[in-house]
Design an enzyme around this catalytic site. Structure first.
Site, mmCIF file in Angstrom:
data_model
loop_
_atom_site.group_PDB
_atom_site.id
_atom_site.type_symbol
_atom_site.label_atom_id
_atom_site.label_comp_id
_atom_site.label_asym_id
_atom_site.label_seq_id
_atom_site.Cartn_x
_atom_site.Cartn_y
_atom_site.Cartn_z
ATOM 1 N N TYR A 197 -8.668 -2.877 -3.091
ATOM 2 C CA TYR A 197 -7.628 -2.015 -2.520
ATOM 3 C C TYR A 197 -8.270 -0.845 -1.751
ATOM 4 C CZ TYR A 197 -3.462 1.027 -2.679
ATOM 5 O OH TYR A 197 -2.407 1.845 -2.370
ATOM 6 N N LYS A 206 -7.836 -0.055 2.173
ATOM 7 C CA LYS A 206 -7.174 1.186 2.587
ATOM 8 C C LYS A 206 -8.082 2.041 3.468
ATOM 9 C CE LYS A 206 -3.041 0.991 1.037
ATOM 10 N NZ LYS A 206 -2.013 0.573 2.017
HETATM 11 P P1 NAD Z 1 5.943 -1.046 -3.807
HETATM 12 O O1 NAD Z 1 5.346 -2.178 -4.567
HETATM 13 O O2 NAD Z 1 7.097 -0.330 -4.398
HETATM 14 O O3 NAD Z 1 6.382 -1.540 -2.354
HETATM 15 C C1 NAD Z 1 5.586 -2.379 -1.578
HETATM 16 C C2 NAD Z 1 6.491 -3.321 -0.847
HETATM 17 O O4 NAD Z 1 5.706 -4.166 -0.005
HETATM 18 C C3 NAD Z 1 7.263 -4.239 -1.798
HETATM 19 O O5 NAD Z 1 8.652 -4.179 -1.501
HETATM 20 C C4 NAD Z 1 6.710 -5.618 -1.489
HETATM 21 O O6 NAD Z 1 7.651 -6.667 -1.639
HETATM 22 C C5 NAD Z 1 6.240 -5.469 -0.055
HETATM 23 N N1 NAD Z 1 5.211 -6.435 0.295
HETATM 24 C C6 NAD Z 1 4.101 -6.762 -0.424
HETATM 25 N N2 NAD Z 1 3.393 -7.695 0.200
HETATM 26 C C7 NAD Z 1 4.051 -7.967 1.357
HETATM 27 C C8 NAD Z 1 3.776 -8.844 2.437
HETATM 28 N N3 NAD Z 1 2.710 -9.634 2.441
HETATM 29 N N4 NAD Z 1 4.628 -8.845 3.481
HETATM 30 C C9 NAD Z 1 5.742 -8.041 3.486
HETATM 31 N N5 NAD Z 1 6.054 -7.216 2.466
HETATM 32 C C10 NAD Z 1 5.203 -7.173 1.424
HETATM 33 O O7 NAD Z 1 4.751 -0.047 -3.500
HETATM 34 P P2 NAD Z 1 4.719 1.426 -2.882
HETATM 35 O O8 NAD Z 1 4.130 2.304 -3.893
HETATM 36 O O9 NAD Z 1 6.002 1.761 -2.246
HETATM 37 O O10 NAD Z 1 3.585 1.242 -1.767
HETATM 38 C C11 NAD Z 1 3.833 1.301 -0.379
HETATM 39 C C12 NAD Z 1 2.518 1.506 0.352
HETATM 40 O O11 NAD Z 1 1.961 2.771 -0.026
HETATM 41 C C13 NAD Z 1 1.462 0.468 0.018
HETATM 42 O O12 NAD Z 1 0.710 0.186 1.180
HETATM 43 C C14 NAD Z 1 0.598 1.175 -0.994
HETATM 44 O O13 NAD Z 1 -0.695 0.655 -1.038
HETATM 45 C C15 NAD Z 1 0.639 2.585 -0.456
HETATM 46 N N6 NAD Z 1 0.295 3.611 -1.444
HETATM 47 C C16 NAD Z 1 1.144 3.910 -2.454
HETATM 48 C C17 NAD Z 1 0.794 4.916 -3.342
HETATM 49 C C18 NAD Z 1 1.716 5.335 -4.438
HETATM 50 O O14 NAD Z 1 1.395 6.332 -5.127
HETATM 51 N N7 NAD Z 1 2.816 4.662 -4.666
HETATM 52 C C19 NAD Z 1 -0.426 5.577 -3.211
HETATM 53 C C20 NAD Z 1 -1.268 5.252 -2.165
HETATM 54 C C21 NAD Z 1 -0.883 4.271 -1.266
#
Ligand code: NAD
Length: 303
Positions: A165, A169
């Site tokens: 990851y 990223k």
């Molecule tokens: P989440 O799991 O709630 O949402 C991610 C969404 O992406 C899900 O709805 C999933 O179905 C969709 N998804 C996954 N693979 C897919 C694909 N191949 N094609 C289309 N859709 C797909 O997660 P989140 O926390 O909302 O994360 C959103 C973004 O933010 C991600 O890129 C994650 O890495 C990044 N992020 C989140 C955090 C955090 O604290 N939540 C921190 C750093 C980065």
């Protein structure tokens, strides 16, 4: 509301849940027509369902907005092209792309199999590449585009169990740095968001009291600044729980060592001076580093 997206068309990937859903709702609330993309799988990327994306579309429509859902897997370019074609057929333009979709396959590196490493790279990095590629010529022709990459503190600073990851990223930042240069002429601005939010991705990692402060909405407020006409370019915006900051990569001014003294021993001896950060700068492109070093070498030769 000063920041307004009337007349703009936005694609938000992974918008069925968590941050993507919050970004999509916030964009629609300020007038954008939104493609709500989501493959609808589990947190580890297994399975698929169109339910979550459809629900977000229904919420936008109930509030008087316009949206369509699309179940493209961002790792599959043909499906992404179909999604962009549907947006173009319906609204004739794409102004904003938020590359947000993502999954986790956490394990320490010694226990991680390469398939889990590759899958995470494929969805986070290649997913962002595929979606950007599919809208790039459209944005160039429009002479307008705002693209957001979703990075993470895990990539910028490291996090135990997230080599895959973290690598993915950090890779989207490398992708951004060059795209910024190539998009500048045609008014395409590319920025990155480093969020921290309580979503299904983080719900078992933090206690409920802390999670309640980490609202997706607090992150989306920052994300929308990066989608606006006035957005900067090449900025990494960090956002979470109402905290906002920027992150950058800096290079120390460094030292020059003449050819006759260029040895590991001499470099080690001068380590404190070469890594002194008091005059560090953020370089605007890769060749600027070569230029800095070569200018010093030339000056030494001449002087
Ligand atoms: P989440 O799991 O709630 O949402 C991610 C969404 O992406 C899900 O709805 C999933 O179905 C969709 N998804 C996954 N693979 C897919 C694909 N191949 N094609 C289309 N859709 C797909 O997660 P989140 O926390 O909302 O994360 C959103 C973004 O933010 C991600 O890129 C994650 O890495 C990044 N992020 C989140 C955090 C955090 O604290 N939540 C921190 C750093 C980065």
């Amino acid at each position: 509301m000063t920041i307004n997206f009337e007349g703009r068309v936005a694609i938000v990937t992974g918008a069925g849940n968590g941050l993507g859903r919050s970004h999509a709702l916030a964009l629609a609330e300020r007038g954008a027509k939104v493609v709500v993309n989501d493959l609808g799988g589990a947190r580890d990327g297994t399975g698929a369902s169109s339910e979550a994306a459809r629900e977000v579309v229904a919420m936008i429509e109930a509030a008087g907005g316009e949206a369509i859902s699309h179940g493209a897997n961002v790792a599959n370019f043909d499906e992404v092209e179909d999604m962009v074609a549907q947006a173009m057929a319906k609204w004739g333009r794409v102004d904003i792309l938020i590359n947000n979709a993502g999954i986790l396959r956490d394990k320490s590196f010694s226990k991680m199999d390469l398939a889990d490493f590759k899958l995470v790279m494929d969805i986070h990095l290649m997913g962002s590449v595929n979606c950007t590629k599919a809208v790039w010529e459209i944005m160039r022709e429009q002479n307008y585009g705002r693209i957001v990459m979703t990075t993470s503190a895990s990539g910028m600073y490291g996090n135990f169990g997230q080599t895959n990851y973290g690598a993915a990223k950090m890779a989207v930042l490398g992708f951004m740095n060059t795209l910024v240069l190539e998009g500048a002429k045609t008014n395409i601005h590319i920025n990155a968001l480093a969020p921290t939010a309580g979503t299904r991705m983080t719900e078992d990692l933090l206690p409920p009291a802390i999670l309640s402060t980490l609202t997706p909405e607090s992150v989306s407020a920052g994300a929308l600044v990066l989608c606006d006409e006035s957005a900067p370019t090449r900025t990494i915006l960090c956002a979470g729980a109402g905290g906002y900051a920027t992150a950058s990569m800096y290079e120390s001014d460094g030292i020059f060592i003449s050819a006759d003294k260029q040895s590991p021993d001499e470099i080690a001896a001068q380590w404190d001076a070469l890594s002194d950060t008091s005059n560090h700068v953020a370089l605007e492109s890769g060749p600027k580093q070569t230029e800095k070093f070569v200018m010093r070498a030339m000056a030494a030769l001449q002087g």
